[in-house]
Design a protein around this motif. Structure first.
Motif: not given
Length: 368
Positions: A70-98
């Motif tokens: 929700k922080n507009n300055k952070d444009t990264k795309v992160y990977l999570s799981s519907y079953g385990v929504l935890q900030k500590e477990l987020l992994e970076v998928l890409d630098r931005d959506l485009m």
């Protein structure tokens, strides 16, 4: 709780919707196209309780979900799981959506470990390319006076001579996967091709360094098609720049644009034909000066109030913008408030986004 989506997401989804009409892309990926879709998944999977600072934007139809901050300055795309929504477990998928879209929305985490040797190698590659490009006045003149045209799939982003190698990211090499992309094989991006500009969709406008005797014909290609198929769009850089200037001069006069294309442009050319079709589909532009001014926004000064963490890149921009030496640009960067450019807010949108993307803080001062 109702979520607020950023302009960053809105810009991405407009581009995505133009490229993809189907509900599921690349067999498994569902990109959420509307605020309602995102809100529904946000509520159903209780993001507000478990991952309140993030917003779901896509899933892989198998339980994995891509989220953005929700922080507009952070444009990264992160990977999570519907079953385990935890900030500590987020992994970076890409630098931005485009960029994630350009890579066809992979849901596997990318290992992007760039060693000191890789960083040094890229710096050397940049220095070599800068030296090579600087030996051709036609290229440097083209990049010194960029003509940005929004809304017609024409150039909006330009390379700077000083950092031109880094502009090749996504074409000559992939910084996320840390690998080279050039090859002489058919359909591949050739080592001698240099991207000088790109449009809103990251489609490149490029030249071939082997064609200096022809004064560098200009080519265009659609990104994300699986192979590169260049389309020659101008006989040389000077001609291309003149075409862009003529289009810019009548950008808000639909009838004038159509007349210019009818009289001067080869509409059988795939790119120019597409641009012409876009012009025909546009609503009539306002005809009186008051309405035009409103469309362009207020006349403002764009100031840099803090150059941020990427000091060398900001200094390079200052050198290019004001024609300064490195020492002069460094001294200017130390000022608490730097007047970067004056113009209408619509014209300055790209400059503002570019500066903010580099971590600089900016301020707009309305004139009059």
């Amino acid at each position: 709780m109702k979520i607020n989506l950023s302009n960053y997401w809105s810009d991405f989804i407009k581009t995505f919707a133009k490229k993809h009409k189907e509900d599921i892309v690349y067999d498994v990926v569902r990109v959420f196209r509307t605020e309602e879709e995102i809100q529904e998944r946000y509520d159903t999977h209780e993001f507000e309780e478990y991952l309140p600072d993030y917003i779901p934007v896509a899933d892989d139809s198998g339980g994995q979900v891509a989220v953005i901050s929700k922080n507009n300055k952070d444009t990264k795309v992160y990977l999570s799981s519907y079953g385990v929504l935890q900030k500590e477990l987020l992994e970076v998928l890409d630098r931005d959506l485009m960029h994630w879209m350009q890579r066809k929305f992979p849901f596997n985490r990318v290992q992007n470990v760039v060693s000191a040797a890789d960083i040094e190698k890229r710096e050397k590659e940049n220095s070599l390319l800068v030296q090579k490009v600087s030996s051709f006045p036609a290229i440097t003149a083209f990049l010194k006076d960029p003509v940005c045209i929004e809304g017609l799939a024409l150039p909006e982003n330009y390379a700077s001579v000083e950092l031109i190698y880094y502009f090749q990211d996504g074409y000559q090499y992939n910084s996320v996967e840390n690998k080279a992309l050039v090859s002489d094989a058919p359909g591949e991006f050739k080592p001698s091709w240099i991207v000088l500009a790109s449009n809103y969709f990251a489609d490149p406008f490029f030249i071939d360094l082997n064609e200096a005797k022809e004064e560098f014909p200009v080519y265009f290609a659609w990104h994300g098609q699986g192979k590169w198929e260049p389309v020659k769009i101008a006989e040389n850089l000077t001609e291309f720049q003149n075409i862009l200037l003529q289009i810019q001069n009548v950008r808000f006069d639909k009838a004038g644009l159509i007349d210019y294309f009818d009289e001067n442009i080869d509409l059988e050319n795939p790119l120019w034909g597409e641009v012409y079709a876009s012009i025909e589909e546009e609503e009539e532009c306002v005809s009186n000066s008051i309405e035009t001014d409103e469309a362009m926004g207020s006349e403002v000064n764009l100031y840099i109030t803090n150059i941020g963490p990427n000091k060398m890149k900001i200094i390079a921009l200052l050198k290019k913008e004001f024609g300064l030496s490195g020492t002069e640009a460094l001294q200017l960067s130390k000022n608490p408030k730097i007047l970067f450019r004056t113009g209408y807010t619509k014209w300055l949108e790209y400059d503002q986004k570019q500066l903010e993307a580099l971590g600089a803080k900016v301020e707009l001062e309305v004139l009059g």
